[in-house]
Design a protein around this motif. Structure first.
Motif, short mmCIF file in Angstrom:
data_model
loop_
_atom_site.label_atom_id
_atom_site.label_comp_id
_atom_site.label_asym_id
_atom_site.label_seq_id
_atom_site.Cartn_x
_atom_site.Cartn_y
_atom_site.Cartn_z
N SER A 1 0.83 -1.21 0.00
CA SER A 1 0.00 0.00 0.00
C SER A 1 0.87 1.26 0.00
CB SER A 1 -0.94 0.00 1.21
OG SER A 1 -0.23 0.04 2.42
N THR A 2 2.01 1.20 0.70
CA THR A 2 2.94 2.33 0.70
C THR A 2 3.49 2.59 -0.69
OG1 THR A 2 3.57 1.93 3.01
CG2 THR A 2 5.10 3.21 1.66
N LEU A 3 3.96 1.53 -1.35
CA LEU A 3 4.49 1.65 -2.71
C LEU A 3 3.44 2.24 -3.66
CD1 LEU A 3 6.35 1.11 -5.13
CD2 LEU A 3 5.58 -1.28 -5.08
N LEU A 4 2.23 1.72 -3.61
CA LEU A 4 1.18 2.17 -4.53
C LEU A 4 0.75 3.60 -4.26
CD1 LEU A 4 -0.78 -1.18 -4.58
CD2 LEU A 4 0.26 -0.09 -6.57
N SER A 5 0.79 4.01 -3.00
CA SER A 5 0.43 5.40 -2.67
C SER A 5 1.42 6.38 -3.28
CB SER A 5 0.38 5.58 -1.14
OG SER A 5 -0.63 4.80 -0.57
N PHE A 6 2.71 6.11 -3.09
CA PHE A 6 3.73 7.00 -3.64
C PHE A 6 3.78 6.91 -5.17
CE2 PHE A 6 5.51 6.74 0.71
CZ PHE A 6 5.73 8.09 0.94
N LEU A 7 3.58 5.73 -5.71
CA LEU A 7 3.62 5.54 -7.16
C LEU A 7 2.51 6.31 -7.86
CD1 LEU A 7 4.60 4.33 -9.77
CD2 LEU A 7 3.60 2.15 -9.11
#
Length: 257
Positions: free
Chosen positions: A65-71
């Motif tokens: 979820s962290t990766l997808l938020s920043f991406l």
């Protein structure tokens, strides 16, 4: 995963000798350490299997979820990159988006790899030194440093990923850093979003596939755009994980195709 653990408990699990180079899971994927294949038989209890499954789920959810938020945030702020990614997604959709097609999408892998460079989920790694190690001085006014056995060593992954000596103009979101002609230039050890060595992330392939599937789904349907509440630039929050103050606010606009 539970099936694999149960097979290992019964002694039926075997390591594959070779990995096929075709349809690689992505540049950011970490290879399994040879040490993991040489460890003797260990007893897998039901409690241990349950604990591993729980950790796999919880660790996989938060980091993904962290990766997808920043991406998605970077895609909203870089519409040219988003348009190029959508073109690749649309081309893949002609053949029917499948597991194999997603793994063939080179620009998608570049975008995800760049997001992991700029915002690594494991932004700090801690390792224990297993034997005394000498770091020799490089200048006349320096002294040798001995890292003693059992000493804890902190590796600032985020700092290394943003070091201009390794990644020029590090604050710029640039997927071309990971193009076929450029990724070979990346210095070994300067890029480790999932760690490295025998203690690397066991779920790197799963995390990458999960992120890619969702991004393909979003890019095929929407344009991701900034909204009034989108903060530019973002301010990182003080937390045990990588997150931002006030959260992520983005808009989804139906694509006109």
């Amino acid at each position: 995963m539970i099936h694999l653990l149960m097979e290992a408990k019964k002694g039926r699990l075997r390591h594959e000798d070779e990995k096929t180079s075709e349809n690689d899971t992505g540049f950011a994927t970490v290879e399994e350490s040879a040490l993991g294949k040489s460890i003797g038989k260990m007893e897998l209890t039901h409690d241990l299997i349950t604990a591993q499954a729980l950790v796999f789920f919880l660790a996989g959810f938060d980091t993904a979820s962290t990766l997808l938020s920043f991406l998605t945030y970077e895609l909203a702020l870089n519409p040219d990159i988003q348009t190029k990614l959508q073109a690749e997604v649309d081309e893949a959709a002609k053949a029917g988006v499948s597991y194999e097609e997603i793994l063939k999408m080179k620009y998608l892998d570049q975008v995800v790899s760049e997001a992991l460079r700029k915002y690594p989920g494991g932004f700090i790694l801690v390792r224990q030194c297993v034997k005394d190690y000498k770091i020799e001085a490089e200048r006349d006014n320096e002294k040798d440093i001995i890292v003693e056995k059992d000493c804890l060593v902190t590796i600032p992954v985020s700092g290394i990923h943003r070091d201009p000596n390794y990644f020029p103009d590090p604050e710029r979101f640039d997927p071309d850093r990971f193009s076929d002609e450029n990724k070979e230039k990346i210095v070994s050890g300067s890029y480790m979003p999932f760690g490295s060595g025998p203690r690397n992330c066991i779920g790197s392939r799963f995390a990458l596939l999960e992120a890619k599937v969702l991004i393909v789904s979003l890019m095929s349907r929407f344009d991701i755009v900034p909204v009034k509440r989108t903060t530019v630039p973002i301010t990182l929050a003080k937390s045990v994980n990588l997150t931002v103050k006030d959260g992520f606010w983005l808009g989804f606009k139906n694509r006109n195709r």
